[in-house]
Design a protein around this motif. Structure first.
Motif, PDB file in Angstrom:
ATOM      1  N   MET A   1       0.840  -1.178   0.000  1.00 22.55           N
ATOM      2  CA  MET A   1       0.000   0.000   0.000  1.00 22.55           C
ATOM      3  C   MET A   1       0.882   1.236   0.000  1.00 22.55           C
ATOM      4  SD  MET A   1      -2.618   0.987   2.972  1.00 22.55           S
ATOM      5  CE  MET A   1      -2.671   2.599   3.617  1.00 22.55           C
ATOM      6  N   ARG A   2       0.870   1.964  -1.066  1.00 21.72           N
ATOM      7  CA  ARG A   2       1.595   3.228  -1.155  1.00 21.72           C
ATOM      8  C   ARG A   2       0.625   4.343  -0.831  1.00 21.72           C
ATOM      9  NH1 ARG A   2       6.872   2.862  -0.758  1.00 21.72           N
ATOM     10  NH2 ARG A   2       7.782   1.527  -2.308  1.00 21.72           N
ATOM     11  N   TYR A   3       1.119   5.336  -0.151  1.00 19.65           N
ATOM     12  CA  TYR A   3       0.269   6.459   0.224  1.00 19.65           C
ATOM     13  C   TYR A   3       0.231   7.473  -0.915  1.00 19.65           C
ATOM     14  CZ  TYR A   3       0.698   4.578   4.907  1.00 19.65           C
ATOM     15  OH  TYR A   3       0.652   3.764   6.001  1.00 19.65           O
ATOM     16  N   THR A   4      -0.970   7.857  -1.326  1.00 18.15           N
ATOM     17  CA  THR A   4      -1.095   8.914  -2.325  1.00 18.15           C
ATOM     18  C   THR A   4      -0.993  10.277  -1.659  1.00 18.15           C
ATOM     19  OG1 THR A   4      -3.506   8.797  -2.129  1.00 18.15           O
ATOM     20  CG2 THR A   4      -2.476   7.538  -3.915  1.00 18.15           C
ATOM     21  N   SER A   5      -1.421  10.350  -0.395  1.00 20.59           N
ATOM     22  CA  SER A   5      -1.213  11.567   0.395  1.00 20.59           C
ATOM     23  C   SER A   5      -1.012  11.141   1.843  1.00 20.59           C
ATOM     24  CB  SER A   5      -2.412  12.512   0.273  1.00 20.59           C
ATOM     25  OG  SER A   5      -3.558  11.927   0.844  1.00 20.59           O
ATOM     26  N   VAL A   6      -0.098  11.812   2.480  1.00 22.60           N
ATOM     27  CA  VAL A   6       0.236  11.498   3.870  1.00 22.60           C
ATOM     28  C   VAL A   6      -0.433  12.525   4.759  1.00 22.60           C
ATOM     29  CG1 VAL A   6       2.148  11.224   5.491  1.00 22.60           C
ATOM     30  CG2 VAL A   6       2.434  10.543   3.118  1.00 22.60           C
ATOM     31  N   PRO A   7      -1.049  12.103   5.864  1.00 21.13           N
ATOM     32  CA  PRO A   7      -1.681  13.068   6.774  1.00 21.13           C
ATOM     33  C   PRO A   7      -0.673  14.109   7.264  1.00 21.13           C
ATOM     34  CG  PRO A   7      -2.279  10.820   7.365  1.00 21.13           C
ATOM     35  CD  PRO A   7      -1.219  10.728   6.316  1.00 21.13           C
ATOM     36  N   PRO A   8      -1.122  15.322   7.527  1.00 21.59           N
ATOM     37  CA  PRO A   8      -0.219  16.372   8.005  1.00 21.59           C
ATOM     38  C   PRO A   8       0.479  15.958   9.301  1.00 21.59           C
ATOM     39  CG  PRO A   8      -2.374  17.284   7.462  1.00 21.59           C
ATOM     40  CD  PRO A   8      -2.489  15.788   7.372  1.00 21.59           C
ATOM     41  N   GLY A   9       1.757  16.273   9.396  1.00 26.33           N
ATOM     42  CA  GLY A   9       2.529  15.974  10.592  1.00 26.33           C
ATOM     43  C   GLY A   9       3.120  14.581  10.624  1.00 26.33           C
ATOM     44  N   LEU A  10       2.883  13.792   9.569  1.00 26.83           N
ATOM     45  CA  LEU A  10       3.416  12.434   9.502  1.00 26.83           C
ATOM     46  C   LEU A  10       4.306  12.277   8.274  1.00 26.83           C
ATOM     47  CD1 LEU A  10       0.259  10.337  10.431  1.00 26.83           C
ATOM     48  CD2 LEU A  10       2.122  11.040  11.924  1.00 26.83           C
ATOM     49  N   LEU A  11       5.263  11.372   8.369  1.00 26.18           N
ATOM     50  CA  LEU A  11       6.189  11.111   7.267  1.00 26.18           C
ATOM     51  C   LEU A  11       6.294   9.613   7.017  1.00 26.18           C
ATOM     52  CD1 LEU A  11       9.111  13.438   8.406  1.00 26.18           C
ATOM     53  CD2 LEU A  11       7.472  13.911   6.587  1.00 26.18           C
ATOM     54  N   THR A  12       6.433   9.233   5.761  1.00 26.95           N
ATOM     55  CA  THR A  12       6.749   7.854   5.427  1.00 26.95           C
ATOM     56  C   THR A  12       8.234   7.638   5.695  1.00 26.95           C
ATOM     57  OG1 THR A  12       7.325   8.382   3.151  1.00 26.95           O
ATOM     58  CG2 THR A  12       5.017   7.808   3.583  1.00 26.95           C
TER      59      THR A  12
END
Length: 71
Positions: free
Chosen positions: A1-12
Motif C-alpha cells: 500500500m503506497r500512500y497517495t497523500s500522507v496526513p499532516p505531521g506524519l512522514l513515510t
C-alpha cells in the motif's frame, strides 16, 4: 500500500529519510534501536511523527561492536 497523500505531521520512511538527509535503511535502523517509533500506518508501511523523526535525528547514537566510529 503506497500512500497517495500522507496526513499532516506524519512522514513515510522515504520522506523521513529525505528530511534527515539519510538513507531509508537508517530510519529503519533507528526504529530497530528504539530511537524512533511508528505513529500510524501498517507494519509494512509505517508513518512517523515529524517531531519524533527530528528527535531521533538529534539523539546520541551508540556504536555497535565492529562499527566504525562516527565523525
Amino acid at each position: 500500500m503506497r500512500y497517495t497523500s500522507v496526513p499532516p505531521g506524519l512522514l513515510t520512511t522515504e520522506l523521513a529519510a529525505r528530511a534527515c538527509g539519510v538513507q531509508p535503511a537508517t530510519i529503519r535502523d533507528w526504529v530497530r534501536r528504539g530511537l524512533l517509533h511508528r505513529t500510524a500506518g501498517s507494519p509494512r508501511h509505517p508513518l512517523y511523527a515529524v517531531d519524533d523523526v527530528t528527535a531521533a535525528q538529534h539523539a546520541p547514537k551508540t556504536n555497535r561492536p565492529g562499527q566504525r566510529a562516527q565523525r
